[in-house]
Write a protein that holds these residues in place. Structure first.
Motif, PDB file in Angstrom:
ATOM      1  N   SER A   1       3.665   5.860  -5.453  1.00  0.00           N
ATOM      2  CA  SER A   1       3.640   6.019  -6.909  1.00  0.00           C
ATOM      3  C   SER A   1       2.481   6.912  -7.352  1.00  0.00           C
ATOM      4  O   SER A   1       2.624   7.707  -8.281  1.00  0.00           O
ATOM      5  CB  SER A   1       3.557   4.651  -7.587  1.00  0.00           C
ATOM      6  N   ALA A   2       1.337   6.793  -6.669  1.00  0.00           N
ATOM      7  CA  ALA A   2       0.184   7.624  -7.029  1.00  0.00           C
ATOM      8  C   ALA A   2       0.440   9.088  -6.672  1.00  0.00           C
ATOM      9  O   ALA A   2       0.104   9.994  -7.445  1.00  0.00           O
ATOM     10  CB  ALA A   2      -1.065   7.120  -6.322  1.00  0.00           C
ATOM     11  N   GLU A   3       1.033   9.333  -5.504  1.00  0.00           N
ATOM     12  CA  GLU A   3       1.323  10.717  -5.108  1.00  0.00           C
ATOM     13  C   GLU A   3       2.346  11.344  -6.043  1.00  0.00           C
ATOM     14  O   GLU A   3       2.228  12.516  -6.430  1.00  0.00           O
ATOM     15  CB  GLU A   3       1.832  10.757  -3.666  1.00  0.00           C
ATOM     16  N   LEU A   4       3.350  10.560  -6.420  1.00  0.00           N
ATOM     17  CA  LEU A   4       4.353  11.093  -7.341  1.00  0.00           C
ATOM     18  C   LEU A   4       3.721  11.424  -8.692  1.00  0.00           C
ATOM     19  O   LEU A   4       3.972  12.491  -9.266  1.00  0.00           O
ATOM     20  CB  LEU A   4       5.490  10.086  -7.513  1.00  0.00           C
ATOM     21  N   ALA A   5       2.886  10.511  -9.215  1.00  0.00           N
ATOM     22  CA  ALA A   5       2.232  10.757 -10.499  1.00  0.00           C
ATOM     23  C   ALA A   5       1.326  11.982 -10.412  1.00  0.00           C
ATOM     24  O   ALA A   5       1.268  12.790 -11.351  1.00  0.00           O
ATOM     25  CB  ALA A   5       1.428   9.522 -10.924  1.00  0.00           C
ATOM     26  N   SER A   6       0.628  12.150  -9.290  1.00  0.00           N
ATOM     27  CA  SER A   6      -0.266  13.306  -9.137  1.00  0.00           C
ATOM     28  C   SER A   6       0.519  14.611  -9.159  1.00  0.00           C
ATOM     29  O   SER A   6       0.131  15.581  -9.838  1.00  0.00           O
ATOM     30  CB  SER A   6      -1.059  13.185  -7.835  1.00  0.00           C
ATOM     31  N   ASN A   7       1.621  14.659  -8.430  1.00  0.00           N
ATOM     32  CA  ASN A   7       2.438  15.877  -8.432  1.00  0.00           C
ATOM     33  C   ASN A   7       3.056  16.127  -9.801  1.00  0.00           C
ATOM     34  O   ASN A   7       3.170  17.277 -10.246  1.00  0.00           O
ATOM     35  CB  ASN A   7       3.536  15.772  -7.368  1.00  0.00           C
ATOM     36  N   TYR A   8       3.452  15.048 -10.473  1.00  0.00           N
ATOM     37  CA  TYR A   8       4.042  15.201 -11.805  1.00  0.00           C
ATOM     38  C   TYR A   8       3.021  15.758 -12.791  1.00  0.00           C
ATOM     39  O   TYR A   8       3.312  16.688 -13.562  1.00  0.00           O
ATOM     40  CB  TYR A   8       4.568  13.856 -12.288  1.00  0.00           C
ATOM     41  N   PHE A   9       1.803  15.216 -12.763  1.00  0.00           N
ATOM     42  CA  PHE A   9       0.780  15.705 -13.686  1.00  0.00           C
ATOM     43  C   PHE A   9       0.327  17.122 -13.327  1.00  0.00           C
ATOM     44  O   PHE A   9      -0.025  17.914 -14.208  1.00  0.00           O
ATOM     45  CB  PHE A   9      -0.402  14.746 -13.717  1.00  0.00           C
ATOM     46  N   ASN A  10       0.324  17.439 -12.048  1.00  0.00           N
ATOM     47  CA  ASN A  10       0.034  18.823 -11.657  1.00  0.00           C
ATOM     48  C   ASN A  10       1.084  19.772 -12.225  1.00  0.00           C
ATOM     49  O   ASN A  10       0.759  20.875 -12.698  1.00  0.00           O
ATOM     50  CB  ASN A  10      -0.009  18.941 -10.131  1.00  0.00           C
TER      51      ASN A  10
ATOM     52  N   ASN B   1       0.834  -1.206   0.000  1.00  0.00           N
ATOM     53  CA  ASN B   1       0.000   0.000   0.000  1.00  0.00           C
ATOM     54  C   ASN B   1       0.868   1.254   0.000  1.00  0.00           C
ATOM     55  O   ASN B   1       0.547   2.243  -0.679  1.00  0.00           O
ATOM     56  CB  ASN B   1      -0.910  -0.007   1.226  1.00  0.00           C
ATOM     57  N   THR B   2       1.960   1.225   0.738  1.00  0.00           N
ATOM     58  CA  THR B   2       2.879   2.366   0.740  1.00  0.00           C
ATOM     59  C   THR B   2       3.456   2.590  -0.644  1.00  0.00           C
ATOM     60  O   THR B   2       3.570   3.740  -1.114  1.00  0.00           O
ATOM     61  CB  THR B   2       4.018   2.131   1.754  1.00  0.00           C
ATOM     62  N   ARG B   3       3.809   1.500  -1.315  1.00  0.00           N
ATOM     63  CA  ARG B   3       4.337   1.620  -2.669  1.00  0.00           C
ATOM     64  C   ARG B   3       3.286   2.206  -3.619  1.00  0.00           C
ATOM     65  O   ARG B   3       3.596   3.062  -4.450  1.00  0.00           O
ATOM     66  CB  ARG B   3       4.804   0.251  -3.161  1.00  0.00           C
ATOM     67  N   LEU B   4       2.045   1.734  -3.482  1.00  0.00           N
ATOM     68  CA  LEU B   4       0.970   2.243  -4.337  1.00  0.00           C
ATOM     69  C   LEU B   4       0.712   3.723  -4.066  1.00  0.00           C
ATOM     70  O   LEU B   4       0.575   4.524  -4.999  1.00  0.00           O
ATOM     71  CB  LEU B   4      -0.303   1.427  -4.102  1.00  0.00           C
TER      72      LEU B   4
END
Length: 494
Positions: free
Chosen positions: A181-190, A175-178
């Motif tokens: 990765s989701a938080e990183l993708a969100s910041n990247y797309f922002n 869950n930490t890995r998920l």
């Protein structure tokens, strides 16, 4: 001890010599959770049939962005948060190994070598025999063992709880890995969405500067008043202010990406990239698959198993505890006769303990364990309900954003036509410059809105992937997500 416990205690005593036991406390069963049979889907969504046995894989590769792939690899390798979760899993596995050792005899080897003097004035053991003082050596070697007969199942339940806790830690790591990765993708797309907005503002500023030059030239010729120049200048300054605000937001997203990848913020930077990124097709399974796929649901379920085992551990305190402790060794005052036959010594025995009165302490511990289990059941059901909500939010959100994006693109096209017409009418003297200002503001608004909607579609796609527990398909030899024939058109590709 109540009458309800007497049969089990009697059976345990009868099987003492056979070292067989009965595990008290309830056996674990996963609680029933009411689930809907399907999601609320609108066209073009339809339910897929993913394989839950396949590896979830690097879901972010479906966005086909090399920079995002590199950042994800850096985060998985250097994130302190992930390192902490890995360490906690190692601790849980070590605890399980230590707890499992309780099922086996504990062996110990002891040795002693001493020279001692016995007091002549020590208390007499016989009034007819006087004590004397002696000085002598004492050499001893012994092998001892200790083994608890797990008749009430205390050790068994303890191992069950440790195993469930280790599995919970493994699920927490997933869950930490998920989440990472989701938080990183969100910041990247922002950040990428902000780049597009800055590009929109940059093009608008260029347009507004040219308009300012035009209206200034007309003012110098006496064709228009200074009001037109002031209005255009105010619009330009407002747009420049928005640029500064967006640059601040971009810097914050960049700093967040640095932290997530384990890089000091001053040493991290990403160049501007205006490439369009399209959301991938997100596979949807039936709602019951959420229980198998989401690591937070798995963690909550394993927490229930661990808490259930603690009820058995607490209940076992009502029953007698039996420990076998055999010892064999040699003892001599002369080292050369230490291993002779007469030096042999041994002992074997069983110790038993039974609580007769504790003022209700054991019962309170059992009640505490049962209440702890009820807490984990409530948390499990809450986690499942939250998962259902998040998936439905993602489904409806993507559908709405797809429609809004199409309308926004039409609005941009229309706003550009309006600006062209307003400019032509102003240059021909058929309208005031206020019409041009209004058209410029409208175009800037709809272009920024289109850029923001594109970013929101990407963020919602990430949110939905996280809500579903990650990607369904495995990876090919090159590390990219393999194709899923069953998911050909499971969701709107964008």
């Amino acid at each position: 001890m109540t009458l309800a416990r007497l049969p089990c205690a009697a059976a345990c005593a009868a099987l003492l010599m056979l070292a067989a036991g009965c595990a008290v406390g309830p056996d674990y069963k996963t609680p029933d959770t009411p689930l809907p049979v399907s999601w609320k889907l609108e066209e073009p969504w339809r339910v897929s049939t993913p394989s839950d046995s396949a590896e979830k894989g690097p879901w972010w590769k479906r966005f086909d962005d090399a920079t995002l792939d590199t950042l994800q690899a850096q985060a998985l390798a250097g994130s302190p948060t992930l390192a902490i979760a890995n360490a906690r899993l190692a601790q849980a596995r070590a605890t399980l190994a230590a707890t499992s050792a309780s099922r086996y005899p504990q062996l110990g080897l002891g040795a002693r070598a001493s020279r001692l003097k016995i007091s002549a004035n020590r208390p007499l053991t016989n009034y007819a025999t006087a004590n004397s003082s002696t000085v002598q050596n004492d050499f001893a070697v012994s092998l001892n063992a200790s083994y608890e007969l797990d008749l009430a199942g205390r050790v068994q339940r303890t191992v069950e709880g440790a195993a469930a806790s280790a599995e919970q830690s493994a699920a927490d790591l997933a869950n930490t890995r998920l989440l990472l990765s989701a938080e990183l993708a969100s910041n990247y797309f922002n950040l990428r969405s902000t780049d597009i907005e800055l590009d929109v503002l940059s093009r608008s500023i260029g347009l507004q500067r040219r308009a300012l030059e035009l209206v200034t030239a007309r003012h110098d010729l006496g064709a228009v008043s200074g009001l037109d120049v002031a209005q255009q200048q105010a619009l330009l300054e407002t747009t420049l202010t928005q640029v500064d605000v967006l640059k601040k937001q971009r810097a914050q997203y960049e700093h967040a990406l640095a932290t997530l990848t384990g890089t000091p913020a001053p040493n991290f930077s990403l160049p501007v990239d205006l490439r369009e990124i399209k959301p991938p097709a997100v596979p949807l399974g039936v709602p019951s698959e959420i229980l198998q796929r989401r690591p937070d649901v798995a963690s909550a379920e394993r927490a229930m198993a661990a808490a259930n085992a603690q009820i058995g551990v607490a209940t076992a305190a009502f029953y007698p505890s039996f420990v076998i402790s055999p010892t064999v060794g040699v003892d001599s005052r002369l080292i050369e006769t230490l291993f002779n036959g007469p030096s042999l010594l041994w002992s074997v025995g069983v110790s038993a303990t039974q609580v007769l009165f504790d003022g209700g302490r054991i019962r309170a511990n059992v009640d505490f364990a049962k209440a702890g289990y009820d807490v984990t059941v409530g948390n499990y059901r809450r986690t499942v309900l939250t998962a259902m909500q998040e998936v439905e939010d993602g489904i409806t959100g993507l559908s709405a954003l797809d429609s809004a994006t199409t309308q926004a693109q039409s609005a941009v096209t229309a706003a550009r036509r309006v600006l062209d017409m307003a400019t032509s009418r102003y240059e021909g003297g058929a309208s005031t410059y206020l019409d041009v200002i209004t058209a410029q503001q409208s175009l800037l608004t709809v272009e920024r809105q289109a850029a923001q909607l594109q970013g929101q579609r990407l963020l919602t796609s990430v949110f939905l992937v996280k809500a579903l527990g990650g990607d369904w398909c495995g990876t090919d030899t090159a590390g990219a997500p393999s194709s899923c024939p069953a998911l050909d058109r499971t969701a709107k590709a964008g």
